[in-house]
Design an enzyme around this catalytic site. Structure first.
Site, mmCIF file in Angstrom:
data_model
loop_
_atom_site.group_PDB
_atom_site.id
_atom_site.type_symbol
_atom_site.label_atom_id
_atom_site.label_comp_id
_atom_site.label_asym_id
_atom_site.label_seq_id
_atom_site.Cartn_x
_atom_site.Cartn_y
_atom_site.Cartn_z
ATOM 1 N N ALA A 190 0.823 -1.218 0.000
ATOM 2 C CA ALA A 190 0.000 0.000 0.000
ATOM 3 C C ALA A 190 0.859 1.272 0.000
ATOM 4 C CB ALA A 190 -0.929 -0.019 1.203
ATOM 5 N N HIS A 191 0.197 2.387 -0.075
ATOM 6 C CA HIS A 191 0.903 3.664 -0.201
ATOM 7 C C HIS A 191 1.764 3.955 1.032
ATOM 8 C CE1 HIS A 191 -3.017 5.936 1.226
ATOM 9 N NE2 HIS A 191 -2.745 4.916 1.986
#
Lengths: 350, 350, 350
Positions: free
Chosen positions: C238-239
């Site tokens: 994920a980011h």
């Protein structure tokens, strides 16, 4: 032009017996609730038996055990299967071969069977062999030396890597990757040295693979998907796995390297199986289970680590009571100590 | 040219009140730690309240409850939302329509709205309808009869299968597959007969879908993703699911066939939900949970099988103590037997 | 032309010592069971030590501790690594640069190094920079401003989003998506306001990423995959994650936003790690585990929530006994009450 059949023709197609008027014209099919006049419906779940009397359908497919209420219909042993067969019959669209369309990229030494469709943006590498009536959708990628059997459908965005071999009547949905490198590295100081993955993937006849799934090439030899096996979306099959015939592998399941599934194994969604195991024929693994040991033929397992499904259900029912059990256990220990002291015994330490 | 706004203009944009000098010029935004002079920052987490006094930012967005230390700023009810809105404002890039670029493949009877961009390698099938200001990136695949609303963005490698309908302001990230066949087979002897999947997918307005996710077409009718719902990467939505409005579905979650989510349901990463369930409005399912039963509106569940989250936390805390509990239980049994023998009672069998 | 080497040349390549005839000609390699005359094999697992005497291979790679039975061979410290190195040597195929092939789409201001291959259907956006000897397979999508180092291989269907930066000797398998938007929304009434994701992804040197994995761009700054890390298929990063050097992340694992992995961390298949955690160097997380707390360097964890692996194994072994434990506990309570009553004590309530 819409398809129509007599009730007798449908019964013959299904291998069933007509009830009522065999010359009745059937124009399509619908559900018990929504079928219209001229359509045929089916009763699979006994819960809905009463709807046989009231449905607007002109005919009903059912088992011999069901009450036909004097309606027209067809008696079969498996109404669910019969419904699928009728749906296939009535929704069948004749395939039109489109040939190699403008915008497809065809390498050298490519051989193609009769009546293929190759859509724009498809990339067919050198030495690829494509069977009769293949449908290669847009932006499919076939690397060097891939072979496809007859009646293969590869949906847009599928990639098949070098040397993979795909049998007859195989369908692969969008974005799936067949033959990507297996995940193999040898420890090398602080880092990792890649073990070359030089094997292939073989997909046997009548396999269907969903969207965005991945089947890795073997390190040295073959990763194999057995005839008739059906694989859902986002499934991972690692290098050197041997998947038997007619297995069902539901979405997001993952099978680690060199594991072997027997015939007709069912894996629920998000199941994980570790590497180098053997899963026996007809085993069923419930969704989200984690399998860390070999599984006997016919076993029904669930949980992580997976145990007998019925046993796990019973333990899972106790799980929410753990806090109260721990408290009870502690109190019982105190009460026991008091009792022992009253009796003049030496309390054991807890 | 960089975007600049006065503090008053930003306050109006956010529906907030200025603190300090409303004519202050703001040139961008940054974090409390890294913002520079001319930039605006925000305080969402009270833990960082002291940084309001020392940040190099020229203004701070905060709630009325926070201490402004006499700084310039904007008072809002939700600084997190305000930050997102300011970030959108300052990073907005005007879209330039590129038209249909060379190397895109356009089928027959395709209709396109105004100001579209269709990149090279995109395949637009026969009868596709594309709304205004659509952006169709490279190597996107739209099968026959797909319809897209206005302001749709489909990133490179997305596939949308035949007949799927996508609403307005929908964004789908790279590699996702909309409308692949549902996973439906009827047992047929040792093998499986495919149930044709002839339904569609409908994606309502303002939905965003991440990368490499899959949403399967319905068997007969519709798989629906409700307005405003946000779906992360590698998520699986099976055939006939009905996803309500404004749901949040985190990466690698999977929902089996025909399950219905209410409004504003949150599914954590890797959650699995079995088929034919109903999940009530505002339910929250913690990451990796497995849901095997209907869920009431507002419920907060976790675990496999999922139970009340707070109950599960308590049981999970006891789990590491199971071996010692079992040992204690066994010892207590022995002590009890000794006590009973001393008392001349007949010991119960354990 | 097939590759041949003397035993001495191979020993030098591996940094090992020859046993027997250093001038022996080796033409390839095989397993202990299947190697033929002229080939070299290896003994890694002591269980197969007896096969050293009987294998048809002409030479064996082994440790100094193994019995060579007077055979020709090479002594090394790590036969597994040596095998990988020999396999790489014997299967090496010289790369031929194909240049920019017809049907590739090249944007404006693109810079390319020497000896690249860009296949048909690849889309190279404006301002992309490609290093020497890059191989960009068919239907790869490089958005605006992407930079690739030297010796990068991107397999068909990979998408790299705007501004992502990829180092030297990076390989990404088919369908993976680098730099899709992070999953970030602020609550806005009943709905969600998208937080713009304006950061980038940086992939350092010598990283390999499998098929259909996703690495999201940061909200503001950088998502980073450290040098030498190997990521399997269908993995979600994920980011804002920071993945250290030389980590191993097995298929279908997922890491939520802003979590930081140290060096040489191993995540098993389907592991989930929640957001904003710190996982220490050399930690190992067993397959399907769910990590909800920071993890100390060197820890070996498993389960959901993850605990010490050895502890969890012990508790998992007790899990199937929960129903009998609950029953025993209940019976003990009754027996205790009887005993207490006999003694005239006031029984505690359970």
């Amino acid at each position: 032009m819409p398809i129509t059949r007599t009730l007798q023709e449908l019964a013959d197609h299904l291998g069933g017996q007509t009830m009522g008027d065999p010359s009745l014209i059937i124009t399509g099919l619908g559900t018990l609730d929504h079928a219209k006049e001229g359509q045929i419906t089916f009763l699979a779940n006994p819960r809905y038996a009463a709807k046989v009397e009231t449905t607007n359908a002109s005919a009903i497919v059912m088992t011999a055990a069901a009450n036909g209420f004097g309606r027209n219909g067809i008696v079969v042993t498996n109404p669910h299967l019969a419904f699928a067969k009728l749906l296939a019959l009535f929704t069948h669209r004749k395939r039109t071969a489109k040939g190699v369309m403008t915008g497809a990229f065809i390498g050298e030494r490519v051989t193609m069977g009769a009546d293929v469709s190759v859509y724009p943006g498809a990339y067919i590498g050198d030495g690829v062999s494509i069977g009769d009536r293949a449908t290669i959708h847009a932006n499919v990628n076939l690397y060097e030396g891939v072979t496809l059997g007859d009646d293969v459908t590869l949906h847009a965005g599928v990639s098949v890597r070098e040397g993979s071999r795909i049998g007859n009547r195989v369908t692969i949905h969008n974005g799936s990757v067949i033959g990507g490198d297996g995940f193999g590295y040898a420890p090398d100081g602080d880092g990792w040295f890649k073990t070359p993955q030089i094997g292939v993937v073989i997909i046997e006849d009548d396999v269907e693979i969903g969207a965005n799934s991945t089947v890795d090439r073997a390190a040295l030899e073959t990763t194999r998907i057995g005839r008739g096996t059906k694989i859902d979306n986002l499934v991972q099959i690692a290098h050197n796995c041997q998947i038997g015939e007619n297995c069902i592998i539901v979405a997001q399941a993952g099978i680690a390297g060199s594991t072997k599934l027997g015939k007709h194994v069912t894996l629920g969604g998000q199941v994980a199986i570790v590497d180098h195991l053997v899963i026996g024929d007809n085993a069923m693994i419930s969704g989200q289970s984690g399998v860390f040991n070999n599984v006997a033929a016919g076993a029904v397992l669930s949980g992580t680590p997976a145990i007998q499904h019925q046993s796990r259900l019973k333990s899972a029912a106790v799980f929410p009571h753990l806090p109260e059990m721990r408290k009870t256990l502690s109190k019982l220990g105190s009460r026991m100590t008091q009792v022992e002291e009253r009796l003049g015994a030496q309390p054991d330490s807890l």
